[in-house]
Design an enzyme around this catalytic site. Structure first.
Site, PDB file in Angstrom:
ATOM      1  N   LYS A  36      18.407  -1.012  37.754  1.00  0.00           N
ATOM      2  CA  LYS A  36      18.752  -0.681  36.375  1.00  0.00           C
ATOM      3  C   LYS A  36      19.637   0.552  36.286  1.00  0.00           C
ATOM      4  O   LYS A  36      20.455   0.669  35.366  1.00  0.00           O
ATOM      5  CB  LYS A  36      17.466  -0.459  35.567  1.00  0.00           C
ATOM      6  CG  LYS A  36      17.678  -0.494  34.055  1.00  0.00           C
ATOM      7  CD  LYS A  36      18.099  -1.872  33.569  1.00  0.00           C
ATOM      8  CE  LYS A  36      18.305  -1.913  32.074  1.00  0.00           C
ATOM      9  NZ  LYS A  36      18.779  -3.227  31.613  1.00  0.00           N
ATOM     10  N   ARG A  37      19.518   1.450  37.239  1.00  0.00           N
ATOM     11  CA  ARG A  37      20.328   2.676  37.172  1.00  0.00           C
ATOM     12  C   ARG A  37      21.821   2.386  37.330  1.00  0.00           C
ATOM     13  O   ARG A  37      22.658   3.211  36.966  1.00  0.00           O
ATOM     14  CB  ARG A  37      19.873   3.674  38.245  1.00  0.00           C
ATOM     15  CG  ARG A  37      20.223   3.281  39.665  1.00  0.00           C
ATOM     16  CD  ARG A  37      19.819   4.347  40.669  1.00  0.00           C
ATOM     17  NE  ARG A  37      20.183   3.984  42.016  1.00  0.00           N
ATOM     18  CZ  ARG A  37      19.464   3.208  42.810  1.00  0.00           C
ATOM     19  NH1 ARG A  37      18.336   2.693  42.364  1.00  0.00           N
ATOM     20  NH2 ARG A  37      19.867   2.920  44.044  1.00  0.00           N
TER      21      ARG A  37
END
Length: 470
Positions: free
Chosen positions: A242-243
Site C-alpha cells: 500500500k505504501r
C-alpha cells in the site's frame, strides 16, 4: 488437429482485484485470444470464512473495466467440492492415496522431536504402508502417496526447468478429516476438467506445481504447460504494498486512467516485444507470447503509466472516450453529465484529449464546457480582466456577431481588434480565457470559441465586458 489453447484466471474472492492479479488475467487473456483459444474464469472460493460475494463482485467489476472478457460460465470452486472428493477417492481406490489416522497432536509431537534432534521436520505418516485391515474406526485424512526418491522436474516456460527432490515433498493431504477437499487438490481437478492447457500464474505458486504434478501423475492426466511469472514490485524494488500507491484495479479506474492505457502498461510490466512501448489491443494479442516474459520482478512506474495512458487517450475515438469519462464520473461519485454537456464534450473532445493523461486532466481542460454562466473567474485569471481588457472585449463582441465562425476568420478578427487597441493577440488571450472559461490554463481560445459556438461565446464575452459597467 491441434489442441485448443485454454487458459484461466482463478482469483480468490477475499478482497479487491489486485493489480498483480489483473496483470495475470491480462497475460492469460492475451495468450488465449492470440491463439483462437478460450480464456476461462474460476472463482476459488473454497475458503468460506474469507470469501465474500462483495469481493467476487469487485473482481468481476475490475475485469469488466479492463475489458478482459471471459468465455463460458464463471466456475465456483466451492460448488465443485463433490467432484474434488470423487477424484481423491479414485486415488484411494487405485492405491495412489491412503488413509492417515495420525492426529494433529501426534504430528506436532513428531515435528518438535525431529527439530530438537536436528532432523527434517517433514512428516512421514506411519499409516502410508499399513494394511487397511488394521485401520482403526477413527477420523482420518486422505493423503497423496507421493514418490519418495528421484526428482520432480517442473518444465516452466518462464523459469526454465526447476528440479525438486522428491524426498523434500511430503504426502500432502487431499481430503480433510471432515471429508472436504483441500485447495491444492481442487486446483488440479478444476484445471483438468476445464481443459486448461496453459497455467499462467504468479511465481509464488512455483513450489505448488511440484506437489500438484503428483496428482496429475496419480490420475494419469496430461500436465499443463507451466508459466510462473515474477511478481510486481514497487519502484524501490520491494514487494508491492500500500505504501507504493494503489493496489486494487478499481483504484486505478478512480484515479482516471483509461482502460486501454492500463492494458498496454500492464502488458509491458514484465513482458516485452522488442522496444515497443505503445501498442493497441490487437497488436498485443498478435505479439504476446510466453517467451517474452522476463524472470525478474517488474517495477511499477506511475510516470510510464501516465505517459502510456495519455497516448491512448489521444488516439481514442471521441464517443468511446466520452463513454469512459461518464463511467469515471460515476465511480468517483460526480454528478452525471447533462445532455448539453455531453454534446459539448463530444464536440470539444478533439482539443481536450491531447496531452490529457487521465480523465481528471480531461475534466480540468473541459471546465469551459462544464461550467455555468455567468462565468466566475478564479483569482489568477480575474487579474487579467482589467478595465482596458474589458474595453477590448466590448469592442470585439460586435465584430464577431457576423463572423463565419471558422478558425481563420476568428483569428483574423481577434488579431485585428487587438491591433486597433494598440496591443497583440497574445495580450488579449488571457482576458479571453478568463471570460470564456474563468481560468488561465485552457485549450486554445479559438478551440473554445468553436466548441462553445457563436451564441455562447458572445454571451460570455459580453458578460465579462459588462461586469464593470462597460
Amino acid at each position: 488437429m491441434a489442441q485448443q489453447t485454454v487458459t484461466r484466471f482463478a482469483p480468490s474472492p477475499t478482497g479487491f482485484l489486485h493489480i498483480g492479479g489483473a496483470r495475470t488475467a491480462l497475460f492469460n487473456w492475451l495468450y488465449a485470444r492470440g491463439r483462437g483459444g478460450k480464456f476461462l474464469l474460476r472463482i476459488e472460493d473454497t475458503d468460506r470464512a474469507r470469501s465474500t460475494p462483495e469481493a467476487t463482485a469487485a473482481i468481476l467489476r475490475g475485469l469488466n473495466w479492463l475489458g478482459l472478457d471471459h468465455d463460458d460460465e464463471v466456475i465456483s470452486q466451492f460448488e465443485r467440492a463433490p467432484r474434488h472428493a470423487e477424484v481423491a477417492h479414485d486415488m484411494l481406490a487405485s492405491g495412489n492415496a491412503y488413509k492417515c489416522f495420525s492426529t494433529q497432536d501426534e504430528i506436532e509431537t513428531f515435528r518438535e522431536t525431529a527439530k530438537a534432534a536436528g532432523k527434517s521436520t517433514l512428516f512421514r505418516s506411519p499409516w502410508r504402508d499399513t494394511d487397511p485391515a488394521s485401520h482403526p474406526d477413527a477420523p482420518f485424512v486422505v493423503r497423496l502417496r507421493a514418490p519418495q526418491d528421484g526428482n520432480t522436474v517442473i518444465k516452466d516456460t518462464v523459469q526454465g526447468n526447476v528440479t525438486i527432490r522428491n524426498d523434500q515433498l511430503d504426502d500432502m493431504v487431499l481430503l480433510r478429516s471432515d471429508g472436504t477437499p483441500v485447495y491444492m487438490l481442487a486446483v488440479v481437478v478444476d484445471d483438468h476438467d476445464m481443459g486448461v492447457t496453459h497455467v499462467i500464474r504468479g511465481d509464488d505458486h512455483l513450489n505448488n506445481a511440484a506437489r500438484q504434478m503428483g496428482i496429475y501423475s496419480a490420475m494419469n492426466w496430461t500436465v499443463p504447460v507451466w508459466a510462473h511469472i515474477p511478481l510486481i514490485h514497487g519502484p524501490d524494488g520491494k514487494k508491492l504494498s500500500k505504501r507504493h500507491g494503489a493496489l486494487g484495479v478499481e483504484e486505478y479506474q478512480q484515479m482516471g486512467y483509461p482502460a486501454a492505457g492500463m492494458r498496454n502498461y500492464l502488458a509491458r510490466l514484465g513482458w516485452s516485444h522488442g522496444d515497443d512501448e505503445f501498442f493497441d489491443d490487437q497488436q498485443a494479442i498478435d505479439w504476446f507470447d510466453l517467451a517474452g516474459i522476463g524472470r525478474s520482478p517488474a517495477r511499477l512506474d506511475f510516470k510510464k503509466l501516465e505517459n502510456v495512458s495519455g497516448q491512448h487517450m489521444a488516439v481514442s475515438q471521441n464517443a468511446a472516450l466520452l463513454h469512459e469519462l461518464q463511467a469515471f464520473m460515476q465511480v468517483t461519485d460526480q454528478p452525471p453529465l447533462t445532455e448539453e454537456q455531453n454534446d459539448g464534450l463530444l464536440r470539444g473532445m478533439y482539443c481536450l484529449k491531447d496531452r490529457a493523461k487521465t480523465f481528471g486532466d480531461l475534466i480540468e481542460k473541459a471546465q469551459f464546457i462544464l461550467t455555468d454562466t455567468p462565468i466566475q473567474p478564479d483569482e489568477k485569471s480575474a487579474k487579467s480582466l482589467d478595465t482596458v481588457s474589458r474595453g477590448i472585449l466590448a469592442a470585439l463582441t460586435p465584430q464577431l456577431l457576423n463572423a463565419s465562425w471558422s478558425r481563420d476568420e476568428l483569428e483574423a478578427i481577434t488579431t485585428r481588434v487587438a491591433e486597433e487597441h494598440g496591443t497583440k493577440f497574445g495580450k488579449l488571450a488571457g482576458p479571453m480565457r478568463a471570460a470564456l472559461a474563468g481560468r488561465s490554463v485552457t485549450p486554445s481560445v479559438f478551440d473554445m470559441m468553436l466548441v462553445l459556438g457563436r451564441d455562447e461565446t458572445l454571451l460570455r464575452l459580453g458578460q465579462a465586458a459588462a461586469a464593470q459597467g462597460i
